[in-house]
Write a protein that holds these residues in place. Structure first.
Motif, short mmCIF file in Angstrom:
data_model
loop_
_atom_site.label_atom_id
_atom_site.label_comp_id
_atom_site.label_asym_id
_atom_site.label_seq_id
_atom_site.Cartn_x
_atom_site.Cartn_y
_atom_site.Cartn_z
N UNK A 43 0.66 -1.41 0.08
CA UNK A 43 -0.08 0.01 -0.08
C UNK A 43 0.98 1.35 0.04
N UNK A 44 2.10 1.22 -0.71
CA UNK A 44 3.01 2.36 -0.74
C UNK A 44 3.16 2.87 -2.09
N UNK A 45 3.63 4.19 -2.08
CA UNK A 45 3.99 4.72 -3.50
C UNK A 45 5.32 4.92 -3.54
N UNK A 46 5.88 4.57 -4.67
CA UNK A 46 7.47 5.04 -5.31
C UNK A 46 7.39 6.30 -5.93
N UNK A 47 7.37 7.27 -5.47
CA UNK A 47 7.36 8.56 -6.21
C UNK A 47 8.47 9.23 -6.97
N UNK A 48 8.24 9.73 -7.96
CA UNK A 48 9.39 10.03 -8.94
C UNK A 48 9.22 11.80 -9.00
N UNK A 49 9.99 12.49 -9.75
CA UNK A 49 9.76 13.50 -10.14
C UNK A 49 9.71 13.70 -12.00
N UNK A 50 8.88 14.74 -12.28
CA UNK A 50 8.53 14.30 -13.75
C UNK A 50 9.76 14.63 -14.63
N UNK A 51 10.91 15.46 -13.88
CA UNK A 51 11.90 15.52 -14.77
C UNK A 51 12.89 14.42 -15.15
N UNK A 52 12.67 13.50 -14.39
CA UNK A 52 13.46 12.21 -14.35
C UNK A 52 13.42 11.53 -15.58
N UNK A 53 12.22 11.81 -16.32
CA UNK A 53 11.81 11.14 -17.70
C UNK A 53 12.87 11.56 -18.65
N UNK A 54 13.53 12.87 -18.47
CA UNK A 54 14.44 13.52 -19.47
C UNK A 54 15.71 13.61 -18.95
N UNK A 55 15.95 12.78 -17.72
CA UNK A 55 17.18 13.05 -17.00
C UNK A 55 18.52 12.71 -17.99
N UNK A 56 19.61 13.01 -17.73
CA UNK A 56 20.88 12.83 -18.05
C UNK A 56 21.34 11.49 -17.26
#
Length: 284
Positions: free
Chosen positions: A5-18
């Motif tokens: 019942x948990x979430x693994x959260x990311x930042x939207x910018x990760x999709x375009x990270x180096x």
């Protein structure tokens, strides 16, 4: 994560990270199967959850630093701020990377003071699973919020029906956590009153940070609101039968416009009363 019942959260910018010296995220995932590519990029670009959508740390009044670099606008800084304020957060890092250290010692710089906070970090899936098994149950209802608040903040005097206005209002985990943050500030401020009725240095710092400024968490109602909504701002006294308390001071959670009304000013010889937790009362 779903199992517990948990979430693994990311930042939207990760999709375009180096990701490496030569590869961005879209290029790096090309080595995965087509289904894995699709699942990963959908998570990173559309599904989330994204931690900036429920961000707790504004970064306006203080800075967070790790190993000589400021991390206020990163997941490290957000996790550290949450941990300092009693919200359970940990980090999951990729391997190989330069983040294979646990705990991460993050320094919080505020009003000339430095406070260190340890943020747990995981990079093996079995360690993540073990941590999830041992973690306390997350808030799933307003009733759980009430139970946690009453247990966690013993110096606050909650009215018997102070949480009742939340009944029927859609529950939100992030919103519940923000309410806890604000109750925690009131609890700490109440514990910072001296016997003479003044505040300790910590109390003055809390007041400057959370009661002053355009984005302050707490404020008094306007004169016009006090006139128009005087009846609505007056509550049965939690400790004195037949008496009533006028409580125009309130804490704010702007998401869904929730309010915490409380007695003011804080006094050394009586409790800080929490008389209302629920939707905004002063609606014109």
């Amino acid at each position: 994560m779903r199992r517990y019942g948990r979430e693994l959260q990311c930042h939207r910018n990760v999709a375009y990270a180096q990701v490496t010296r030569d590869l961005t995220m879209p290029a790096a995932v090309q080595s995965l199967s087509r289904d894995a590519q699709r699942a990963l990029m959908q998570w990173l670009t559309r599904r989330g959850p994204f931690w900036e959508d429920s961000r707790q740390h504004s970064g306006d009044d203080d800075l967070l630093e790790y190993d000589g670099e400021f991390v206020s606008d990163t997941a490290v800084g957000e996790a550290a701020y949450c941990v300092m304020n009693g919200i359970g957060r940990a980090l999951v890092s990729l391997m190989p990377s330069s983040w294979l250290i646990s705990p991460l010692n993050v320094n919080w710089h505020s009003n000339g003071h430095i406070r260190r906070v340890e943020v747990l970090n995981y990079w093996h899936s079995m360690d993540v699973e073990a941590a999830l098994k041992a973690a306390p149950v997350q808030l799933r209802s307003w009733k759980e919020l009430e139970d946690v608040a009453r247990a966690r903040f013993p110096s606050l005097a909650f009215a018997n029906k102070s949480f009742h206005p939340l009944s029927g209002h859609p529950f939100g985990k992030g919103i519940a956590e923000r309410l806890l943050l604000r109750l925690g500030v009131l609890h700490d401020l109440n514990n910072s009153v001296t016997d003479q009725g003044g505040w300790t240095p910590e109390g003055h710092s809390l007041y400057r940070k959370h009661f002053i400024g355009q984005n302050a968490w707490f404020s008094d109602s306007t004169d016009a609101e006090k006139v128009k909504f005087r009846h609505e701002f007056t509550f049965p006294h939690p400790a004195k039968a037949g008496e009533r308390l006028f409580c125009p001071w309130h804490g704010k959670v702007k998401t869904r416009q929730l309010r915490i009304h409380f007695s003011w000013p804080i006094r050394a010889d009586e409790p800080l009363y929490i008389v209302y937790v629920g939707p905004k009362i002063a609606k014109w």
